[in-house]
Design an enzyme around this catalytic site. Structure first.
Site, PDB file in Angstrom:
ATOM      1  N   LEU A  32      17.427 -20.648  18.649  1.00 30.92           N
ATOM      2  CA  LEU A  32      17.734 -21.692  19.616  1.00 30.92           C
ATOM      3  C   LEU A  32      16.487 -22.510  19.915  1.00 30.92           C
ATOM      4  CD1 LEU A  32      19.915 -19.765  22.216  1.00 30.92           C
ATOM      5  CD2 LEU A  32      20.667 -21.221  20.338  1.00 30.92           C
ATOM      6  N   ALA A  44       0.834  -1.198   0.000  1.00 31.36           N
ATOM      7  CA  ALA A  44       0.000   0.000   0.000  1.00 31.36           C
ATOM      8  C   ALA A  44       0.873   1.254   0.000  1.00 31.36           C
ATOM      9  CB  ALA A  44      -0.918  -0.010   1.212  1.00 31.36           C
ATOM     10  N   LYS A  54      19.803 -14.664  29.035  1.00 32.13           N
ATOM     11  CA  LYS A  54      19.320 -14.406  27.683  1.00 32.13           C
ATOM     12  C   LYS A  54      18.834 -12.961  27.632  1.00 32.13           C
ATOM     13  CE  LYS A  54      16.406 -16.606  24.202  1.00 32.13           C
ATOM     14  NZ  LYS A  54      15.747 -15.367  23.753  1.00 32.13           N
TER      15      LYS A  54
END
Ligand code: ZN
Length: 699
Positions: A96, A47, A131
């Site tokens: 992972l 668009a 993490k």
């Protein structure tokens, strides 16, 4: 977009093309901002491309209509969905595998030992690392020099963000010590929790959309078109691996040490584990410490420490067999929503807040959660008294996830979002395409007044020497300046006060005298500065100048906008709406401001203390059509509508769009519409195109 869009470009009239280019300039800049700056596009790439294509076609057909703010003038912009060039990763950036339970973790260890020919009793070193909840990034160093940085993208192809990454202090442009000729480093770009909060605070001040979490903010920051914007965001980086083999480096642990020696930052919370017991202890310790860490984490990553063993383990599909991510469970809890209150921000935005039965979520007691805005409450059908699930998103802002509808438990009525400001009782409005309600109280709203006053005295507004933001706060705390009028009565009141300004710490007779003199000097102010200083939403310097140039005097401006306020189909509203750079949104914002009676009173009152000078274009009463209101309708044969409008304006006329009793002439071209009929009914003088030219050639 308007219906004009549906017409073929080749069929557009000049007037239609002009109108559409104006719309397109606005629309494209809005979409660019959403995509590049806010990272939350509202339309599909296809668009967007279609808009750009149409824009280009119209400009090609009407080159003389090209606007100053045309999309094609944008420096550095690249047409298309993404302005960043593609980078194909030398080695794919894999994802992972996830562990969700203790059993998954045990299976990972058993599987690994088996694959490596170890017995269950043998110990296997596992490197456990937090993490980081950020944005994966790949860095390429050639001869120790950073030559490329790329996002993860889909793992195979990412985006080139080198210029932006070079602004991150944790990432050296040159490596230290001994390094291989080519080095691929992987790591995570993130934003610290404190920096995230500060950034959002700043954005709130600037009326910008808030980032939902630090990851979002980091992603938005590295994908800036302008690296100087990225440079202002305090992004950080942790390196976690090297793709290539490095001499004498045999373990993940050693690799992290080596990365540090090269000058990269690594996360210090990593730890070597030798048993399932160690691993689980690390996991629960990190989960416990999570709220105290300066950065967001969403779990733990386990990697087999020995690199030779990693190689032996190999890969499965798109994930390495030698690593596992162990995410923390979502930090959610159930509680009762006791009440919904409204917070008013410094810019007047009304934010709904859930007051909760206090509940422990991941070690933190939560008693309040954001409900974002009215739509969100409606969408989730959140009502007072409901049992709700609350989540600490990204460890930062708790939010209500959903309602648990309990059978046989009567619910209260759907929540009605207030249309009045809880702080000052002024009416709150919601603009087109806006999620938030805003208080229109301005200076009269205690939640906004300080910010409004700071704006009032700012450099481009009243610019009073010695009265900056800090002094405003100081006088506010002393209850001496609460409204703009207070600035101009300060000296008078000081004379009669027992506690004089000259006696305040840090002040003296001279500095007080200087302040009063500076204030006095600024009593004389140009109309455009005055209008700008009021901080009316959407009224910036340019718009203020335009209004001042048109209305000329304070008196005329007040009369004009108050008359416009009275009715939206009125001539004065049309006039306001048709000024250059002012459309419906600005005109409505001005009107909403004056709909609040306190604002009108304040400004009239303020006017009595000031000498407001006319500014901008001089009104020329000698012109042939000075003060006349003219309308063109139908198609003119000899010149375009815009040229005619310009001629009329050059002769001092106002050209408007709708006929009223105040209209002086209606100039009628070919195929006139209802305007001509209406003019006839109202007895407004009608001119043919020839008569019009005869009239103006008198000049
Ligand atoms: Zn208010």
């Amino acid at each position: 977009m308007s219906d004009l869009q549906k017409k073929q470009v080749a069929e557009l009239t000049e007037l239609e093309a002009r109108a559409e280019l104006k719309d397109l300039a606005k629309e494209l800049s809005k979409q660019d901002e959403l995509y590049h700056v806010k990272d939350r596009p509202e339309i599909s790439d296809a668009a967007y491309d279609a808009l750009v294509k149409r824009h280009t076609e119209i400009e090609k057909l009407f080159p003389h209509l090209k606007r100053k703010d045309s999309h094609s003038n944008r420096v550095g912009a690249k047409v298309g969905a993404t302005p960043f060039s593609k980078v194909i990763h030398d080695t794919p950036m894999l994802s992972l595998e996830n562990a969700f339970s203790e059993q998954d973790l045990k299976d990972f260890l058993t599987r690994s030992k088996k694959k490596l020919g170890l017995s269950d009793q043998d110990s296997l070193e596992i490197m456990a690392e937090p993490k980081i909840d950020g944005l994966s990034c790949s860095l390429t160093y050639q001869d120790g020099y950073l030559i490329q940085a790329a996002t993860r993208g889909d793992g195979t192809t990412g985006e080139d963000i080198t210029d932006n990454v070079k602004t991150i202090k944790d990432i050296p442009h040159n490596l230290s010590g001994d390094y291989p000729k080519i080095l691929y480093v992987r790591g995570e770009i993130y934003l610290g929790k404190d920096d995230f909060l500060k950034l959002n605070e700043q954005r709130e001040k600037e009326n910008k959309q808030l980032f939902a979490n630090p990851r979002n903010a980091a992603a938005g920051s590295v994908r800036q078109l302008n690296s100087s914007v990225t440079a202002k965001r305090p992004l950080k980086f942790f390196a976690y691996s090297v793709v290539s083999e490095i001499d004498n480096i045999t373990t993940q642990y050693d690799m992290l040490q080596q990365l540090e020696l090269w000058g990269l930052k690594v996360c210090k919370a990593s730890q070597i584990c030798r048993s399932i017991k160690d691993v689980l202890a690390y996991y629960s310790q990190i989960n416990h410490d999570r709220p105290l860490l300066p950065y967001d984490i969403d779990g733990v990553v386990y990697k087999i420490n020995n690199l030779e063993n990693q190689k032996k383990m190999g890969f499965v599909a798109r994930a390495p067999r030698w690593a596992l991510a162990h995410k923390f469970p979502a930090e959610q809890a159930q509680t009762i929503l006791k009440q919904i209150t409204i917070q008013v921000g410094r810019t007047g935005v009304l934010t709904p807040v859930a007051n909760l039965e206090p509940v422990n979520i991941g070690g933190v007691i939560v008693a309040r959660a954001t409900l974002h805005n009215a739509d969100e409450i409606q969408r989730k059908d959140i009502r007072v008294g409901d049992r709700v699930i609350v989540q600490r998103a990204g460890d930062v802002i708790p939010q209500v996830v959903k309602v648990i509808v309990e059978k046989d438990h009567p619910r209260t009525l759907p929540y009605q979002f207030p249309t009045q400001c809880p702080v000052c009782d002024s009416h709150a409005i919601r603009e087109q395409d806006e999620a938030a309600y805003r208080c229109t109280g301005g200076f009269n709203c205690a939640a906004q007044a300080i910010e409004k006053l700071k704006h009032f005295v700012s450099r481009k507004a009243f610019d009073i020497d010695g009265l900056g933001g800090k002094s405003i706060e100081f006088f506010w705390d002393k209850n001496l300046i609460k409204t703009p009028v207070d600035i101009f009565t300060l000296e008078e009141r000081d004379k009669e006060s027992a506690t004089r300004i000259q006696n305040f710490p840090g002040w003296g007779k001279l500095s007080a005298k200087n302040l009063f003199a500076a204030i006095h000097e600024k009593r004389k102010i140009s109309l455009d500065r005055f209008i700008y200083s009021l901080g009316i939403r959407h009224v910036g310097q340019v718009t203020a100048k335009e209004m001042a140039g048109y209305y000329q005097t304070f008196q005329a401006w007040m009369e004009g906008v108050l008359a416009a306020k009275a009715a939206k189909d009125s001539e004065p509203y049309q006039v306001l709406n048709s000024l250059e750079g002012i459309g419906e949104i600005v005109a409505d914002a001005v009107i909403e401001f004056f709909k609040e009676p306190n604002n009108e009173i304040l400004i009239k009152n303020l006017g009595t203390y000031l000498d407001i000078q006319p500014s901008g274009k001089k009104k020329n009463d000698n012109l042939l059509l000075a003060g006349k209101i003219i309308i063109f309708t139908g198609t003119l044969q000899s010149i375009s509508r815009d040229q005619a409008k310009e001629q009329a304006e050059n002769l001092g006329a106002k050209v408007t769009g709708s006929v009223s009793g105040k209209t002086d002439f209606v100039v009628v071209g070919k195929d006139p519409g209802s305007k001509a009929t209406k003019a006839e009914k109202l007895g407004v003088k009608i001119l043919t195109e020839q008569e019009w030219f005869a009239l103006i050639t008198q000049a």
